[in-house]
Design an enzyme around this catalytic site. Sequence first.
Site, PDB file in Angstrom:
ATOM      1  N   PHE A  98       2.485  -5.880  72.911  1.00 30.20           N
ATOM      2  CA  PHE A  98       1.806  -6.161  73.994  1.00 30.20           C
ATOM      3  C   PHE A  98       2.661  -7.117  75.000  1.00 30.20           C
ATOM      4  O   PHE A  98       3.373  -8.171  74.460  1.00 30.20           O
ATOM      5  CB  PHE A  98       0.568  -7.165  73.801  1.00 30.20           C
ATOM      6  CG  PHE A  98      -0.498  -7.210  74.580  1.00 30.20           C
ATOM      7  CD1 PHE A  98      -1.710  -6.196  74.427  1.00 30.20           C
ATOM      8  CD2 PHE A  98      -0.515  -7.724  75.537  1.00 30.20           C
ATOM      9  CE1 PHE A  98      -2.592  -6.424  75.203  1.00 30.20           C
ATOM     10  CE2 PHE A  98      -1.695  -7.940  76.447  1.00 30.20           C
ATOM     11  CZ  PHE A  98      -2.753  -7.148  76.169  1.00 30.20           C
ATOM     12  N   GLU A 120      -1.460  -9.861  65.672  1.00 28.05           N
ATOM     13  CA  GLU A 120      -1.133  -9.077  64.291  1.00 28.05           C
ATOM     14  C   GLU A 120       0.149  -9.579  63.754  1.00 28.05           C
ATOM     15  O   GLU A 120       0.857  -9.425  62.687  1.00 28.05           O
ATOM     16  CB  GLU A 120      -0.742  -7.711  64.467  1.00 28.05           C
ATOM     17  CG  GLU A 120      -2.286  -7.056  64.670  1.00 28.05           C
ATOM     18  CD  GLU A 120      -2.552  -7.113  66.200  1.00 28.05           C
ATOM     19  OE1 GLU A 120      -2.361  -7.156  66.996  1.00 28.05           O
ATOM     20  OE2 GLU A 120      -3.995  -7.279  66.095  1.00 28.05           O
ATOM     21  N   HIS A 178      -9.890 -15.221  76.253  1.00 24.22           N
ATOM     22  CA  HIS A 178      -9.590 -14.474  75.157  1.00 24.22           C
ATOM     23  C   HIS A 178      -7.975 -14.893  74.719  1.00 24.22           C
ATOM     24  O   HIS A 178      -7.593 -14.834  73.751  1.00 24.22           O
ATOM     25  CB  HIS A 178      -9.497 -12.920  75.622  1.00 24.22           C
ATOM     26  CG  HIS A 178      -9.388 -12.225  74.576  1.00 24.22           C
ATOM     27  ND1 HIS A 178     -10.384 -11.466  73.881  1.00 24.22           N
ATOM     28  CD2 HIS A 178      -8.312 -11.157  74.000  1.00 24.22           C
ATOM     29  CE1 HIS A 178     -10.100 -10.667  73.004  1.00 24.22           C
ATOM     30  NE2 HIS A 178      -8.893 -10.403  73.021  1.00 24.22           N
ATOM     31  N   PHE A 205       7.709 -19.675  64.899  1.00 25.65           N
ATOM     32  CA  PHE A 205       6.680 -19.390  66.075  1.00 25.65           C
ATOM     33  C   PHE A 205       7.731 -19.337  67.405  1.00 25.65           C
ATOM     34  O   PHE A 205       7.959 -20.274  68.024  1.00 25.65           O
ATOM     35  CB  PHE A 205       5.686 -20.588  66.152  1.00 25.65           C
ATOM     36  CG  PHE A 205       4.633 -20.362  67.499  1.00 25.65           C
ATOM     37  CD1 PHE A 205       3.635 -19.511  66.968  1.00 25.65           C
ATOM     38  CD2 PHE A 205       4.516 -20.946  68.437  1.00 25.65           C
ATOM     39  CE1 PHE A 205       2.733 -19.013  67.950  1.00 25.65           C
ATOM     40  CE2 PHE A 205       3.735 -20.902  69.528  1.00 25.65           C
ATOM     41  CZ  PHE A 205       2.662 -19.915  69.183  1.00 25.65           C
TER      42      PHE A 205
HETATM   43  C1  DLZ Z   1      -6.184  -8.096  73.784  1.00 24.42           C
HETATM   44  C2  DLZ Z   1      -4.889  -8.927  73.957  1.00 24.42           C
HETATM   45  C3  DLZ Z   1      -4.983  -9.698  75.445  1.00 24.42           C
HETATM   46  C4  DLZ Z   1      -6.013  -9.868  76.078  1.00 24.42           C
HETATM   47  N1  DLZ Z   1      -3.856 -10.507  75.717  1.00 24.42           N
HETATM   48  C5  DLZ Z   1      -2.779 -10.330  74.915  1.00 24.42           C
HETATM   49  C6  DLZ Z   1      -1.592 -11.287  75.138  1.00 24.42           C
HETATM   50  O1  DLZ Z   1      -1.517 -11.936  76.549  1.00 24.42           O
HETATM   51  N2  DLZ Z   1      -0.419 -11.018  74.271  1.00 24.42           N
HETATM   52  C7  DLZ Z   1      -0.497 -10.555  73.185  1.00 24.42           C
HETATM   53  O2  DLZ Z   1       0.309 -10.479  72.433  1.00 24.42           O
HETATM   54  N3  DLZ Z   1      -1.421  -9.849  72.759  1.00 24.42           N
HETATM   55  C8  DLZ Z   1      -2.710  -9.663  73.522  1.00 24.42           C
HETATM   56  N4  DLZ Z   1      -3.859  -9.012  73.481  1.00 24.42           N
HETATM   57  C9  DLZ Z   1      -3.479  -8.039  71.999  1.00 24.42           C
HETATM   58  C10 DLZ Z   1      -3.791  -8.789  70.869  1.00 24.42           C
HETATM   59  O3  DLZ Z   1      -2.711  -9.693  70.350  1.00 24.42           O
HETATM   60  C11 DLZ Z   1      -4.288  -7.725  69.555  1.00 24.42           C
HETATM   61  O4  DLZ Z   1      -3.095  -6.938  69.302  1.00 24.42           O
HETATM   62  C12 DLZ Z   1      -5.572  -6.949  69.899  1.00 24.42           C
HETATM   63  O5  DLZ Z   1      -6.635  -7.847  70.137  1.00 24.42           O
HETATM   64  C13 DLZ Z   1      -5.977  -6.282  68.470  1.00 24.42           C
HETATM   65  O6  DLZ Z   1      -6.442  -6.964  67.528  1.00 24.42           O
END
Ligand code: DLZ
Length: 153
Positions: A21, A55, A85, A110
């Site tokens: 992400f 994760e 969120h 971290f």
């Molecule tokens: C869903 C989500 C959101 C909204 N924002 C981020 C983010 O800014 N950085 C990040 O690493 N992951 C984000 N995710 C994904 C969540 O970490 C996760 O992969 C999903 O909620 C599935 O559990």
Amino acid sequence: MADEPNLDGAGLSIAVVVARFNEAITSRLLDGALDAMRRHEVGKHGVYWVPGSFELSVAAKRVAEGGSHDAVVCLGAVIRHETDHYLHIATQAAAGIQRAALDTGVPCIFGVLTCDNEEQALARSGGSRGNKGFEAVESAIETANLIRSLQTG
Ligand code: DLZ
């Protein structure tokens, strides 16, 4: 005055768990981490991708339990969105990574950016504010060397 950190990576194996992400940012953190491992001559490393920062901890715990790495570096970028969120993701990532370290005794570092916007994240992933991935590997080396010295007395 504080001791100098032992940043000798020779003989260490370090795992990097990295979130997909915000990959435009996390790939820069990974570049910084790989650069630090080269500079400090880390003996071995492995890279493991996960979907998002949420994760990171479960993967870090499993990698640490595997017993073949001296430290696990967790890299992610949590960027503020319209809702809160992001706050839950950042808080749980931090708590989970610390728990993985305490449960396994393997340092889990971290290396997750928590930023208001992409500009701040770019600055901290190889821009004007350095590279958190590079710093995270240095923390991993120093802590792994400390743990090793405490084990061998
Ligand atoms: C869903 C989500 C959101 C909204 N924002 C981020 C983010 O800014 N950085 C990040 O690493 N992951 C984000 N995710 C994904 C969540 O970490 C996760 O992969 C999903 O909620 C599935 O559990």
